[in-house]
Design a protein around this motif. Structure first.
Motif, mmCIF file in Angstrom:
data_model
loop_
_atom_site.group_PDB
_atom_site.id
_atom_site.type_symbol
_atom_site.label_atom_id
_atom_site.label_comp_id
_atom_site.label_asym_id
_atom_site.label_seq_id
_atom_site.Cartn_x
_atom_site.Cartn_y
_atom_site.Cartn_z
ATOM 1 N N GLY A 10 8.385 -23.141 -2.429
ATOM 2 C CA GLY A 10 8.175 -21.794 -1.896
ATOM 3 C C GLY A 10 9.065 -21.444 -0.725
ATOM 4 O O GLY A 10 8.677 -20.638 0.118
ATOM 5 N N THR A 11 10.277 -22.030 -0.662
ATOM 6 C CA THR A 11 11.168 -21.774 0.481
ATOM 7 C C THR A 11 12.408 -20.962 0.115
ATOM 8 O O THR A 11 13.241 -20.700 0.974
ATOM 9 C CB THR A 11 11.635 -23.100 1.100
ATOM 10 N N THR A 28 8.882 -23.031 5.569
ATOM 11 C CA THR A 28 9.859 -21.968 5.804
ATOM 12 C C THR A 28 10.193 -21.863 7.289
ATOM 13 O O THR A 28 11.361 -21.712 7.677
ATOM 14 C CB THR A 28 9.323 -20.619 5.287
ATOM 15 N N ASN A 47 10.072 -14.245 1.880
ATOM 16 C CA ASN A 47 10.687 -15.288 2.716
ATOM 17 C C ASN A 47 11.918 -14.756 3.450
ATOM 18 O O ASN A 47 12.127 -15.051 4.634
ATOM 19 C CB ASN A 47 11.086 -16.483 1.846
ATOM 20 N N ARG A 82 3.633 -25.159 2.408
ATOM 21 C CA ARG A 82 3.985 -23.751 2.532
ATOM 22 C C ARG A 82 2.864 -23.010 3.251
ATOM 23 O O ARG A 82 1.694 -23.298 3.002
ATOM 24 C CB ARG A 82 4.211 -23.180 1.117
ATOM 25 N N PRO A 83 3.156 -22.051 4.162
ATOM 26 C CA PRO A 83 4.474 -21.500 4.524
ATOM 27 C C PRO A 83 5.111 -22.185 5.728
ATOM 28 O O PRO A 83 6.135 -21.727 6.212
ATOM 29 C CB PRO A 83 4.135 -20.056 4.865
ATOM 30 N N LEU A 137 7.973 -13.489 -3.645
ATOM 31 C CA LEU A 137 7.921 -14.555 -2.642
ATOM 32 C C LEU A 137 9.294 -14.749 -1.993
ATOM 33 O O LEU A 137 9.401 -14.924 -0.771
ATOM 34 C CB LEU A 137 7.457 -15.860 -3.288
#
Length: 330
Positions: A280-281, A196, A104, A192-193, A100
């Protein structure tokens, strides 16, 4: 001497240590100049060695040796007590959490440079020779004067969320606008996403001014006879843009893209300031810090640092080649 080195957080001791370091630097430079100037008819190699030698020594001690140590650490376990081969690299390319992170990072490199360059190019073309050109360009260039950490804090307040309850006012600009139009506040940085891409907005906001400045200068450097010949052939508007402007500034476009891509690969401040890599970043630069200094896994952190270094090298080489080509064209 021990008293100075054990100063701790005392500002007076730190100030004295700084003064001693500056005095030592001046003394060394004066000694180098004295030795180089004292010799009669010195060779070019002697003069070059006198000035470049100390810099090379410091570069070796401060950059090359630590880089070599990092590469060695990447093949060891978390505390450096055992050689484990490529296990750290295998983990970085196999575990979902690290995949992940790599995904990213790839997304940042693909999206942020393209958007920043595109917006900067369009803006440069639109405001070129306009009445408010200087003001308009200064307005876009100003974010470059803000540090990444400062920009992250500013945009964190823009995305700030507070629950929609009586007596509670929104402090985040976006959520306040949403509430004004009758909507429910959104936790922007948790989804997410999309989060991001919202972080990318900060880097694009900063780097657009850089792209606009370089591309505007390149556009102004296009020979007038080429532009006039194109207009005589009936080109105007988009035709002029695609057939004359873009081919003429291609070297500058490539340099801007690759430079922003390098900045994007090393992005750490924005992610760390706004989300600390949560939700999740996380990206490679942030994960390197997380593993090395928060999880105390020096081996994996070193592997991620080496991986980032390997990714950046081809971009740097390509950027240097394009800069040389641009100079040759001039």
């Amino acid at each position: 001497m021990d008293w100075l080195l054990s100063a701790g957080d005392d500002p007076v001791h730190k100030f004295l240590l700084m003064l001693i370091a500056i005095a030592f630097f001046i003394l060394v430079m004066a000694l180098i100049l004295f030795v180089v100037d004292r010799r009669r008819n010195p060779s070019k190699w002697f003069v070059a060695g006198g000035f470049v030698g100390p810099a090379l020594i410091l570069l070796t001690a401060g950059l090359l040796l630590p880089a070599g140590g990092t590469i060695v650490n990447s093949f060891q376990n978390r505390n450096g007590s055992e050689f484990i081969g490529f296990d750290n690299y295998a983990r970085a390319f196999s575990e979902p959490a690290f995949l992940l992170v790599l995904g990213n990072t790839a997304l940042w490199v693909l999206v942020a440079p393209l958007l920043a360059t595109f917006i900067g190019l369009v803006y440069a073309v639109v405001v070129d020779h306009s009445r408010f050109e200087k003001f308009a360009k200064a307005l876009v260039f100003l974010p470059m004067a803000i540090s990444m950490v400062g920009a992250g804090i500013i945009w964190r307040f823009v995305y700030e969320f507070k629950p929609d309850q009586p007596g509670i006012q929104q402090t985040g600009l976006l959520n306040q606008v949403i509430v004004w139009f009758g909507g429910e506040p959104v936790q922007f940085l948790l989804s997410r996403p999309a989060n991001t891409f919202l972080l990318m907005v900060v880097l694009i906001w900063i780097q657009t001014g850089f792209a606009m400045t370089l591309l505007s200068a390149s556009i102004r450097a296009i020979p007038v006879d080429i532009v006039e010949a194109a207009r005589l052939d009936g080109l105007s508007g988009l035709g002029m843009f695609w057939r004359i402007t873009i081919p003429s500034i291609r070297p500058a476009l490539v340099v801007v893209l690759t430079t922003i891509a390098m900045t994007t690969l090393k992005v750490f401040d924005i992610v760390r300031t706004m989300t600390a890599g949560r939700y999740g970043t996380s990206v490679v630069a942030n994960e390197f810090y997380e593993q090395s200094f928060r999880q105390n896994n020096a081996g994996l952190g070193a592997a991620l640092a080496v991986l980032l270094f390997v990714i950046v090298i081809p971009v740097i080489i390509y950027n240097v080649r394009q800069m040389r080509l641009a100079e040759e064209v001039r």
